[in-house]
Design a protein around this motif. Structure first.
Motif, PDB file in Angstrom:
ATOM      1  N   THR A   9      16.339  17.213  53.004  1.00  0.00           N
ATOM      2  CA  THR A   9      16.295  17.682  54.387  1.00  0.00           C
ATOM      3  C   THR A   9      14.946  18.270  54.760  1.00  0.00           C
ATOM      4  O   THR A   9      14.578  18.264  55.915  1.00  0.00           O
ATOM      5  CB  THR A   9      17.379  18.744  54.626  1.00  0.00           C
ATOM      6  OG1 THR A   9      17.086  19.895  53.840  1.00  0.00           O
ATOM      7  CG2 THR A   9      18.748  18.213  54.274  1.00  0.00           C
ATOM      8  N   ASP A 138      23.432  20.092  58.760  1.00  0.00           N
ATOM      9  CA  ASP A 138      22.588  19.009  59.255  1.00  0.00           C
ATOM     10  C   ASP A 138      23.096  17.664  58.727  1.00  0.00           C
ATOM     11  O   ASP A 138      22.396  16.981  57.985  1.00  0.00           O
ATOM     12  CB  ASP A 138      21.135  19.240  58.827  1.00  0.00           C
ATOM     13  CG  ASP A 138      20.168  18.308  59.539  1.00  0.00           C
ATOM     14  OD1 ASP A 138      20.501  17.823  60.632  1.00  0.00           O
ATOM     15  OD2 ASP A 138      19.076  18.053  58.981  1.00  0.00           O
ATOM     16  N   PRO A 139      24.316  17.273  59.116  1.00  0.00           N
ATOM     17  CA  PRO A 139      24.866  16.000  58.627  1.00  0.00           C
ATOM     18  C   PRO A 139      24.157  14.815  59.258  1.00  0.00           C
ATOM     19  O   PRO A 139      23.537  14.928  60.317  1.00  0.00           O
ATOM     20  CB  PRO A 139      26.331  16.067  59.058  1.00  0.00           C
ATOM     21  CG  PRO A 139      26.311  16.937  60.272  1.00  0.00           C
ATOM     22  CD  PRO A 139      25.249  17.966  60.022  1.00  0.00           C
ATOM     23  N   GLU A 140      24.269  13.652  58.624  1.00  0.00           N
ATOM     24  CA  GLU A 140      23.626  12.453  59.146  1.00  0.00           C
ATOM     25  C   GLU A 140      24.276  11.975  60.436  1.00  0.00           C
ATOM     26  O   GLU A 140      23.681  11.196  61.178  1.00  0.00           O
ATOM     27  CB  GLU A 140      23.668  11.345  58.083  1.00  0.00           C
ATOM     28  CG  GLU A 140      22.825  11.656  56.851  1.00  0.00           C
ATOM     29  CD  GLU A 140      22.840  10.524  55.849  1.00  0.00           C
ATOM     30  OE1 GLU A 140      23.554   9.520  56.108  1.00  0.00           O
ATOM     31  OE2 GLU A 140      22.143  10.622  54.826  1.00  0.00           O
ATOM     32  N   THR A 141      25.490  12.419  60.703  1.00  0.00           N
ATOM     33  CA  THR A 141      26.203  12.032  61.928  1.00  0.00           C
ATOM     34  C   THR A 141      26.270  13.202  62.910  1.00  0.00           C
ATOM     35  O   THR A 141      27.237  13.341  63.654  1.00  0.00           O
ATOM     36  CB  THR A 141      27.626  11.553  61.596  1.00  0.00           C
ATOM     37  OG1 THR A 141      28.302  12.592  60.870  1.00  0.00           O
ATOM     38  CG2 THR A 141      27.592  10.284  60.747  1.00  0.00           C
ATOM     39  N   GLY A 142      25.247  14.024  62.917  1.00  0.00           N
ATOM     40  CA  GLY A 142      25.257  15.251  63.716  1.00  0.00           C
ATOM     41  C   GLY A 142      25.495  15.023  65.199  1.00  0.00           C
ATOM     42  O   GLY A 142      26.296  15.722  65.824  1.00  0.00           O
ATOM     43  N   THR A 200      18.357   7.310  64.075  1.00  0.00           N
ATOM     44  CA  THR A 200      19.192   8.231  63.310  1.00  0.00           C
ATOM     45  C   THR A 200      20.050   9.068  64.249  1.00  0.00           C
ATOM     46  O   THR A 200      19.697   9.256  65.418  1.00  0.00           O
ATOM     47  CB  THR A 200      18.332   9.164  62.435  1.00  0.00           C
ATOM     48  OG1 THR A 200      19.182  10.050  61.698  1.00  0.00           O
ATOM     49  CG2 THR A 200      17.390   9.999  63.288  1.00  0.00           C
ATOM     50  N   GLN A 202      20.973  12.101  62.976  1.00  0.00           N
ATOM     51  CA  GLN A 202      20.740  13.422  62.390  1.00  0.00           C
ATOM     52  C   GLN A 202      19.891  14.265  63.336  1.00  0.00           C
ATOM     53  O   GLN A 202      18.779  13.872  63.717  1.00  0.00           O
ATOM     54  CB  GLN A 202      20.063  13.281  61.034  1.00  0.00           C
ATOM     55  CG  GLN A 202      20.043  14.550  60.210  1.00  0.00           C
ATOM     56  CD  GLN A 202      19.580  14.304  58.789  1.00  0.00           C
ATOM     57  OE1 GLN A 202      19.141  13.208  58.452  1.00  0.00           O
ATOM     58  NE2 GLN A 202      19.692  15.300  57.937  1.00  0.00           N
ATOM     59  N   GLN A 205      16.255  15.195  62.448  1.00  0.00           N
ATOM     60  CA  GLN A 205      15.328  14.062  62.486  1.00  0.00           C
ATOM     61  C   GLN A 205      14.977  13.675  63.918  1.00  0.00           C
ATOM     62  O   GLN A 205      13.860  13.246  64.205  1.00  0.00           O
ATOM     63  CB  GLN A 205      15.943  12.877  61.742  1.00  0.00           C
ATOM     64  CG  GLN A 205      16.072  13.084  60.248  1.00  0.00           C
ATOM     65  CD  GLN A 205      14.727  13.353  59.585  1.00  0.00           C
ATOM     66  OE1 GLN A 205      13.745  12.662  59.865  1.00  0.00           O
ATOM     67  NE2 GLN A 205      14.677  14.368  58.749  1.00  0.00           N
TER      68      GLN A 205
END
Length: 364
Positions: A9, A138-142, A200, A202, A205
């Motif tokens: 991260t 901070d998930p990738e599917t935020g 993304t 996230q 990002q």
């Protein structure tokens, strides 16, 4: 406190920072659980404090400025103590339950309304303040998570309208469903155009990819915020967000001159406070999403140490915009609202998505 980057991260999240402060580099599961609860309480307190200032005080002051009035100025300096006075006044009132109300739904509706917005702040990157990173997860599917939990508020409005055993409340709940379906699709589709640029979901990002300079004009560097890269999407999102948070010209679920107060007509005391609280927390959540997707999140001068300050300025700017709309724009009829959503916003949002896809695929 010197943050140590988490693997993958590049930054340390707030629960991790608290866990390391309490238990060193290898905290056990109880310490991690306690740290997560403390971090959630910190973020929740920050947002509730902003809401306390926005609802009883700032809303009145801003509206008064737009309409050439004075607003609150008697209770404390600048009328600030009206926050305490209103809290005591509302919480001390009798909680009246209408006859024939569906109690489980009636009791849960205010909690669902306020809680859904607070859950959304779990993945919002609010920036750092003197070395402390104010982000819970901070998930990738935020981005998908934020829209999912924010949409739960519609369920709360519907529950409140149905359970109140009041025809005006029921109409308000039905209007809320129609409005949120009509405008949440353009909202998500417009956000998807940002995802095409970033590649993304996230949240951190998305913010990170807005840090570069887009263009320099006369020695002034214009950042690559997506509000500058794609201003059409920014305007679309702002308009759809007004409908999502129920501000003019899209406040038909309440519409005092038509259906008294809509879904919240029968609510009093602490239940009314929760509905009122939920409304303003959702405005700030909408501002947080706008700041993250289009305004570079917490970026700004010296944002490394005071990024949270810039993030706060941005979401309060969105709040000011919603209050301007509330004072300046007349309410549209429910049929006009639906027509604008399905025939206007939806078409424009898909057109923006297609155009963005062409730009990303061909030009970039």
């Amino acid at each position: 406190m010197n943050p140590v980057p988490l693997q993958g991260t590049g930054t340390v999240l707030l629960p991790e920072q608290i866990a390391r402060a309490l238990g060193g580099n290898n905290p056990g599961a109880p310490i991690e659980l306690l740290s997560a609860l403390i971090a959630a309480a910190v973020i929740g307190t920050i947002m509730l404090t902003m809401t306390a200032f926005a609802g009883p005080w700032a809303k009145r002051k801003i509206t008064a400025a737009f309409t050439d009035r004075i607003a609150v100025n008697r209770v404390g300096p600048f009328g600030l103590f009206i926050i305490v006075a209103d809290a005591v006044r509302l919480l001390s009132k009798e909680l009246i339950i209408p006859e024939g109300a569906d109690r489980p739904a009636f009791d849960l509706a205010p909690v669902v309304m306020a809680g859904s917005a607070l859950l959304g702040f779990a993945v919002i990157p609010m920036g750092s303040l003197f070395g402390i990173n104010l982000q819970l997860a901070d998930p990738e599917t935020g981005l998908a998570y934020v829209f999912a939990v924010a949409s739960i508020a519609t369920l709360g409005l519907t529950m409140g309208g149905y359970a109140s055993n009041n025809k005006y409340s029921l109409l308000g709940g039905l209007r809320a469903v129609a409005q949120n379906i009509a405008y949440e699709i353009p909202l998500v589709v417009t956000a998807a155009s940002v995802v095409l640029f970033t590649g993304t979901l996230q949240m951190s990002q998305i913010v990170a990819q807005q840090q570069e300079t887009l263009i320099t004009i006369g020695g002034i560097a214009i950042p690559s915020w997506y509000a500058f890269v794609n201003p059409f999407a920014f305007v679309l999102f702002l308009a759809a967000n007004l409908a999502e948070v129920g501000r003019n010209p899209f406040d038909t679920p309440e519409a005092p001159t038509e259906i008294v107060a809509g879904y919240q007509t029968e609510y009093s005391s602490v239940y009314f406070v929760l509905f009122y609280l939920g409304e303003f927390i959702h405005i700030f959540l909408g501002g947080a999403i706008i700041a993250t997707l289009f305004l570079g999140g917490p970026s700004g001068p010296a944002s490394g140490s005071i990024g949270f300050v810039w993030f706060t300025v941005k979401i309060w700017a969105v709040f000011l915009f919603t209050q301007w709309a509330r004072s300046a724009l007349p309410r549209v009829r429910i049929d006009q609202l639906i027509e604008i959503g399905w025939k206007g916003m939806l078409v424009l949002s898909f057109a923006n998505l297609v155009l963005t896809a062409i730009i990303v695929g061909v030009v970039l």
